[in-house]
Write an enzyme that holds these catalytic residues in place. Structure first.
Site, PDB file in Angstrom:
ATOM      1  N   ASP A   9       5.386  24.493 -42.741  1.00  0.00           N
ATOM      2  CA  ASP A   9       6.661  24.849 -43.378  1.00  0.00           C
ATOM      3  C   ASP A   9       7.095  26.264 -42.994  1.00  0.00           C
ATOM      4  O   ASP A   9       6.264  27.120 -42.703  1.00  0.00           O
ATOM      5  CB  ASP A   9       6.495  24.726 -44.906  1.00  0.00           C
ATOM      6  N   ASN A  57      13.415  14.616 -45.927  1.00  0.00           N
ATOM      7  CA  ASN A  57      14.080  15.425 -44.898  1.00  0.00           C
ATOM      8  C   ASN A  57      15.295  14.710 -44.284  1.00  0.00           C
ATOM      9  O   ASN A  57      16.124  15.349 -43.632  1.00  0.00           O
ATOM     10  CB  ASN A  57      13.108  15.842 -43.785  1.00  0.00           C
TER      11      ASN A  57
HETATM   12  C1  IPE Z   1       7.822  19.676 -46.448  1.00  0.00           C
HETATM   13  O1  IPE Z   1       8.630  20.780 -46.262  1.00  0.00           O
HETATM   14  C2  IPE Z   1       7.993  18.734 -45.309  1.00  0.00           C
HETATM   15  C3  IPE Z   1       7.525  19.212 -44.009  1.00  0.00           C
HETATM   16  C4  IPE Z   1       6.928  20.335 -43.772  1.00  0.00           C
HETATM   17  C5  IPE Z   1       7.740  18.294 -42.929  1.00  0.00           C
HETATM   18  P1  IPE Z   1      10.078  20.880 -46.909  1.00  0.00           P
HETATM   19  O2  IPE Z   1      10.631  22.185 -46.466  1.00  0.00           O
HETATM   20  O3  IPE Z   1      10.856  19.666 -46.613  1.00  0.00           O
HETATM   21  O4  IPE Z   1       9.750  20.877 -48.467  1.00  0.00           O
HETATM   22  P2  IPE Z   1      10.530  21.507 -49.687  1.00  0.00           P
HETATM   23  O5  IPE Z   1      11.933  20.981 -49.632  1.00  0.00           O
HETATM   24  O6  IPE Z   1      10.505  22.991 -49.537  1.00  0.00           O
HETATM   25  O7  IPE Z   1       9.763  21.061 -50.887  1.00  0.00           O
HETATM   26  C1  IPE Z   2       9.340  22.797 -41.831  1.00  0.00           C
HETATM   27  O1  IPE Z   2      10.213  23.873 -41.762  1.00  0.00           O
HETATM   28  C2  IPE Z   2       9.675  21.720 -40.838  1.00  0.00           C
HETATM   29  C3  IPE Z   2      10.385  20.559 -41.405  1.00  0.00           C
HETATM   30  C4  IPE Z   2      10.533  20.300 -42.691  1.00  0.00           C
HETATM   31  C5  IPE Z   2      10.946  19.631 -40.464  1.00  0.00           C
HETATM   32  P1  IPE Z   2      11.539  23.906 -42.587  1.00  0.00           P
HETATM   33  O2  IPE Z   2      12.636  23.321 -41.767  1.00  0.00           O
HETATM   34  O3  IPE Z   2      11.362  23.289 -43.924  1.00  0.00           O
HETATM   35  O4  IPE Z   2      11.789  25.469 -42.737  1.00  0.00           O
HETATM   36  P2  IPE Z   2      12.234  26.235 -44.054  1.00  0.00           P
HETATM   37  O5  IPE Z   2      11.301  25.819 -45.144  1.00  0.00           O
HETATM   38  O6  IPE Z   2      13.646  25.826 -44.331  1.00  0.00           O
HETATM   39  O7  IPE Z   2      12.098  27.672 -43.711  1.00  0.00           O
HETATM   40 MG    MG Z   3      10.757  23.968 -45.711  1.00  0.00          MG
END
Ligand code: IPE
Ligand code: IPE
Ligand code: MG
Length: 232
Positions: A9, A57
């Site tokens: 993340d 997502n």
């Molecule tokens: C969890 O991260 C999913 C992945 C890392 C693929 P998110 O960024 O989607 O989760 P939330 O929304 O912060 O809980």
């Molecule tokens: C994790 O990074 C990857 C996916 C969920 C695909 P994020 O896209 O959630 O990055 P942040 O949390 O918005 O910084």
């Molecule tokens: Mg994230």
């Protein structure tokens, strides 16, 4: 440790901090994954499972979702040879049928090509822990069950029943939640949280997480060796 799982993340915030678009963060994140696979192998870990795209997502802006799908395709195409050469078995968990048809084909092909690998990289795609449990329940129903379920029988309907439960789960970027990752499998996993964004997750952070894990006492609901119920 046999199995490490990672919630990768912070790609978006990493990019934002550099004045770049989110997709560039995801690209940098893919490079991190490649490096971390190397650290795992050096540490003797046999299974690495990474959360790359959740069932939730899909609600992100269309451009980000399609950019991520393209990035996954290009990761598969560009790394296929290296994965085979390095003995890395590529697998996926999740609702793969929800992904673009072309990507589904590339995944199936890579899974076939790398089937002989002795290190297993499992990528969670369109994955949700609740979805996995619901899908398992439906598969169980469809199997015309003759007997009621126990935990072992139910596990056999999960996406990857042959993979051991994770010993350690790492989540980067300072968020302290599961976000629907491996709900069933992490019942007794250890957790490690770091503020570092995924693209910045390096050797030092990896070693810190493993050092923290090695100090944990996993009792699995039992008592420790001295028979004392407290953490000694
Ligand atoms: C969890 O991260 C999913 C992945 C890392 C693929 P998110 O960024 O989607 O989760 P939330 O929304 O912060 O809980
Ligand atoms: C994790 O990074 C990857 C996916 C969920 C695909 P994020 O896209 O959630 O990055 P942040 O949390 O918005 O910084
Ligand atoms: Mg994230």
């Amino acid at each position: 440790m046999r199995h490490l799982a990672i919630i990768m993340d912070g790609n978006g915030r990493w990019a934002k901090a550099r004045g770049r678009i989110r997709l560039q963060g995801h690209r940098a994140g893919a490079d991190t994954l490649e490096r971390v696979m190397g650290y795992c192998r050096e540490a003797g870990i046999r299974y690495l499972t990474v959360y790359a795209f959740s069932t939730e997502n899909w609600k992100r802006p269309k451009a980000e979702v399609s950019g991520l799908m393209r990035l996954l395709s290009s990761f598969i195409r560009s790394k296929a040879r290296k994965l085979v050469k390095d003995g890395i078995r590529f697998r996926t968990i999740g609702r793969i049928g929800d992904l673009p048809g072309k990507l589904q084909g590339e995944i199936a092909q890579l899974e076939r090509k790398t089937a002989g690998g002795d290190f297993t990289l499992t990528v969670a795609l369109s994955y949700g822990g609740r979805a996995e449990i619901v899908d398992a329940a439906n598969r169980w129903l469809a199997s015309n069950p003759a007997a009621p379920l126990d935990e072992a029988a139910f596990s056999s309907f999960m996406y990857a029943p042959d993979i051991p439960d994770p010993d350690l789960v790492i989540r980067t970027s300072g968020e302290i939640r599961t976000s629907n990752f491996l709900l069933w499998e992490t019942a007794y996993s250890e957790w490690y949280f770091t503020d570092v964004f995924w693209p910045d997750f390096g050797r030092e952070e990896f070693d810190k997480a493993l050092a923290s894990y090695s100090k944990r006492e996993r009792r699995m609901g039992g008592v420790n060796e001295s028979g004392c119920e407290k953490n000694g």
